[in-house]
Motif scaffolding. Structure first.
Motif, PDB file in Angstrom:
ATOM      1  N   UNK A  66       0.874  -1.036   0.049  1.00 22.34           N
ATOM      2  CA  UNK A  66       0.045   0.009  -0.013  1.00 22.34           C
ATOM      3  C   UNK A  66       0.842   1.441   0.013  1.00 22.34           C
ATOM      4  N   UNK A  67       0.597   2.279  -0.750  1.00 22.13           N
ATOM      5  CA  UNK A  67       1.283   3.631  -0.994  1.00 22.13           C
ATOM      6  C   UNK A  67       0.326   4.505  -0.312  1.00 22.13           C
ATOM      7  N   UNK A  68       0.710   5.254   0.727  1.00 24.18           N
ATOM      8  CA  UNK A  68      -0.314   6.025   1.385  1.00 24.18           C
ATOM      9  C   UNK A  68      -0.396   7.439   0.437  1.00 24.18           C
ATOM     10  N   UNK A  69      -1.349   8.212   0.142  1.00 27.65           N
ATOM     11  CA  UNK A  69      -1.379   9.374  -0.524  1.00 27.65           C
ATOM     12  C   UNK A  69      -0.714  10.716   0.298  1.00 27.65           C
ATOM     13  N   UNK A  70      -0.241  11.641  -0.512  1.00 28.97           N
ATOM     14  CA  UNK A  70       0.721  12.701   0.294  1.00 28.97           C
ATOM     15  C   UNK A  70      -0.467  13.828   0.448  1.00 28.97           C
ATOM     16  N   UNK A  84       7.827  -0.084   6.477  1.00 31.56           N
ATOM     17  CA  UNK A  84       7.524   0.874   5.524  1.00 31.56           C
ATOM     18  C   UNK A  84       8.854   1.243   4.880  1.00 31.56           C
ATOM     19  N   UNK A  85       8.674   1.566   3.668  1.00 30.02           N
ATOM     20  CA  UNK A  85      10.046   1.752   2.705  1.00 30.02           C
ATOM     21  C   UNK A  85       9.859   2.618   1.790  1.00 30.02           C
ATOM     22  N   UNK A  86      10.908   3.914   2.001  1.00 32.33           N
ATOM     23  CA  UNK A  86      10.837   4.908   0.896  1.00 32.33           C
ATOM     24  C   UNK A  86      11.260   4.449  -0.400  1.00 32.33           C
ATOM     25  N   UNK A  87      10.212   4.601  -1.483  1.00 25.44           N
ATOM     26  CA  UNK A  87      10.650   4.345  -2.806  1.00 25.44           C
ATOM     27  C   UNK A  87      10.999   5.735  -3.613  1.00 25.44           C
ATOM     28  N   UNK A 131       5.620  25.612  -2.252  1.00 27.88           N
ATOM     29  CA  UNK A 131       6.997  25.105  -2.302  1.00 27.88           C
ATOM     30  C   UNK A 131       7.034  24.236  -0.973  1.00 27.88           C
ATOM     31  N   UNK A 132       7.406  23.183  -1.297  1.00 31.60           N
ATOM     32  CA  UNK A 132       7.849  22.146  -0.052  1.00 31.60           C
ATOM     33  C   UNK A 132       9.010  21.385  -0.456  1.00 31.60           C
ATOM     34  N   UNK A 133       9.731  21.273   0.806  1.00 36.71           N
ATOM     35  CA  UNK A 133      10.959  20.524   0.633  1.00 36.71           C
ATOM     36  C   UNK A 133      10.741  19.123   1.399  1.00 36.71           C
ATOM     37  N   UNK A 134      10.752  17.768   0.989  1.00 38.22           N
ATOM     38  CA  UNK A 134      10.771  16.669   1.899  1.00 38.22           C
ATOM     39  C   UNK A 134      12.017  15.792   1.524  1.00 38.22           C
ATOM     40  N   UNK A 135      12.457  15.009   2.769  1.00 40.48           N
ATOM     41  CA  UNK A 135      13.478  13.864   2.398  1.00 40.48           C
ATOM     42  C   UNK A 135      13.067  12.916   1.454  1.00 40.48           C
ATOM     43  N   UNK A 136      11.825  12.341   1.628  1.00 38.24           N
ATOM     44  CA  UNK A 136      11.129  11.328   0.864  1.00 38.24           C
ATOM     45  C   UNK A 136       9.804  11.738   0.415  1.00 38.24           C
ATOM     46  N   UNK A 137       9.606  11.675  -0.968  1.00 37.95           N
ATOM     47  CA  UNK A 137       8.232  11.945  -1.598  1.00 37.95           C
ATOM     48  C   UNK A 137       7.299  11.065  -1.772  1.00 37.95           C
ATOM     49  N   UNK A 138       7.796   9.596  -1.485  1.00 40.68           N
ATOM     50  CA  UNK A 138       6.951   8.522  -1.682  1.00 40.68           C
ATOM     51  C   UNK A 138       7.188   7.238  -0.785  1.00 40.68           C
TER      52      UNK A 138
END
Length: 557
Positions: free
Chosen positions: A165-169, A266-269, A282-289
């Protein structure tokens, strides 16, 4: 009349023997006579043994004899005997006038031959005292060995299933607020009189404020010193501010575990950090998905059948499913059934026999007429014992006979607690077993119970963890056998293991049973031990005892 027919047959036999005497040897005559005698005996046995046949016997006077009056009157017996002493041709042994005879004139050669080699005339292994015999064997019992079913369990195991399952942002921007402020300062000197903007913009220092508009004008008014005019510059500012930066969150609530057996990771893809514009922010994130991976179910394969597989007296019989997965098709626990035989304890019981042959002598030579083994003996034994059981097992309210009770024992699958030990096997954990468990173990070991089957009594996550083994138990082995084979004859079912039918038979149902088609070998030995010898056999033994006593009295001469 039976007696007349028997006399005619004997007369015909005598005439035949006289006619053929000159044409055949003594041995041939004996053989032919024996065959004819056996034929006459077999042809007349039914009529001779029929009810009322005794009245056809010549001079038959019934069973009410005068001497029976002396049973309780020994004085009267002595008086009557003394009076009869001189009235009859036969006199008492003590009478000095009794006719004597020379014993040397009696041919005792056949009797002496029987004494020297009784096996020739009485059958192998028969002593003159009748202490043992091997004429017609009784039906043999099982010798103590019993055949029964015993079960163990296997779980084939299950590979875990995987889900993803990939949670929505979700991006949430703070609200935009309009902020107004002004700055007033001396037009000549540039000195601020007041500036409201720093205080108005202070709540938004962690966010952003964008200047929307500004308007300046000059104010001229009297100077405080009273002479001339003073000039001031006033500037009005309008800002659009937000209290902080936009927030970005992943909606993990959208990822639900398929069931409670699942574990997750949970794994960052998409782990490349970047600043991106989302919904205008504008958003800065370490993991986007992110991806949540589930591992569900899965069981290691299990079995407790190794001990049954290793027992030489047990052989695999069949397999039944005890519980299924949620799909209703895939079996997750099996009952494996083995056909086992209890070991014999000690030497097998010696063979039992119904005494044997009719011994007769002609012209100093003796021979025997072989009796045919009775095929109805076992039926008679069963019938006698059935009548005894019937007296105790009749239920007048339900009009049923030979009913039993349902008892169950409990077994924890793949665990230490096993209160279903099988026949002849002691309970390994009696302290963990209920009184009903111990009761059914005792009765099953005694051969009183019929195994109806097993059912799952407790499950965890759809997998059976505890089972119950269900029995119908009866008051005796005979009643158990009657139920097992009688229900099969009538097509009666035992019901389901969870709710078995241990009821017996209605009287009308029992009348339909053919007991002669049933196998009672398991209880024959008990019947034989309790059986009494027929009167004619008892009489034969008494005769043999008297012969032996005679020879002993005369020193074997």
């Amino acid at each position: 009349m039976n007696g007349a027919r028997l006399l005619i047959s004997c007369a015909a036999l005598l005439a035949t023997c006289q006619l053929a005497h000159a044409q055949m040897t003594s041995s041939d005559a004996r053989i032919e006579g024996e065959a004819l005698g056996e034929g006459v005996r077999d042809s007349t046995s039914d009529s001779i043994l029929a009810s009322g046949a005794e009245t056809d016997v010549p001079t038959y006077g019934g069973t009410d004899f005068p001497h029976l009056d002396f049973v309780e009157d020994p004085v009267g017996l002595s008086t009557a005997g003394e009076a009869q002493r001189y009235a009859d041709d036969y006199q008492t042994v003590l009478d000095p006038y009794r006719t004597t005879f020379d014993p040397t004139t009696i041919d005792l050669s056949s009797a002496q031959a029987i004494e020297a080699d009784p096996d020739t005339y009485l059958g192998p292994g028969v002593a003159p005292d009748g202490s043992s015999g091997t004429c017609n064997p009784l039906p043999s019992g099982s010798g103590g060995a019993l055949t029964y079913l015993e079960s163990c369990n296997t779980d084939p195991g299950q590979a875990p299933t995987t889900h993803m399952c990939r949670p929505p942002l979700s991006v949430t921007a703070p609200p935009v607020e309009t902020v107004s402020c002004e700055d007033l300062h001396d037009a000549g000197t540039g000195t601020d009189e007041y500036d409201t903007c720093p205080a108005a913009l202070a709540p938004y220092t962690s966010g952003t404020c964008d200047l929307v508009s500004s308007q300046s004008n000059t104010v001229v008014e009297d100077c405080e010193n009273g002479g001339g005019y003073c000039a001031y510059n006033t500037t009005h500012y309008v800002y659009e501010c937000t209290a902080g930066p936009p927030s970005a969150t992943f909606d993990w609530g959208a990822c639900l575990a398929p069931d409670a057996s699942c574990s997750s990771a949970d794994i960052c893809v998409d782990s490349v950090p970047a600043t991106r514009v989302v919904n205008g922010a504008e958003i800065t994130l370490p993991c986007w998905e992110w991806e949540r991976q589930y591992s569900c179910g899965g069981r290691p394969a299990q079995s407790d059948c190794s001990s049954l597989d290793a027992r030489p007296e047990c052989a695999f019989s069949h397999e039944e499913c005890l519980s299924y997965d949620a799909d209703g098709v895939t079996c997750n626990v099996f009952d494996r059934w083995y056909q086992c035989t209890t070991p014999n304890t000690g030497a097998p019981p010696p063979p039992a026999y119904v005494c044997g042959d009719d011994l007769y002598c002609i012209d100093g030579e003796c021979t025997s007429v072989t009796r045919e083994a009775s095929t109805e003996f076992k039926d008679a034994m069963v019938a006698m014992n059935v009548m005894g059981e019937l007296r105790d097992d009749f239920d007048p309210d339900a009009l049923k006979i030979f009913s039993g009770e349902n008892l169950k024992c409990t077994k924890k699958l793949f665990g230490l607690s096993n209160c279903c030990s099988g026949k002849g096997v002691p309970l390994l954990t009696p302290f963990l077993c209920s009184s009903e468990d111990r009761d059914v173990d005792k009765k099953d070991d005694a051969g009183l119970c019929h195994n109806v089957g097993t059912y799952c009594s407790s499950k965890i996550l759809g997998v059976c963890t505890t089972k119950k083994q269900s029995y119908c138990c009866y008051g005796s082995k005979l009643v158990r056998i009657l139920n097992e084979q009688g229900k099969a004859q009538l097509g009666m079912a035992w019901g389901k293991p969870k709710d078995p039918d241990c009821e017996g038979f209605l009287i009308a149902q029992f009348q339909q049973l053919d007991l002669s088609q049933m196998d009672f070998g398991e209880v024959y030995a008990e019947f034989v031990d309790a059986a009494k010898l027929p009167d004619e056999i008892e009489m034969s033994i008494q005769i043999q005892e008297k012969i032996e006593y005679y020879y002993t009295l005369h020193g074997g001469v």
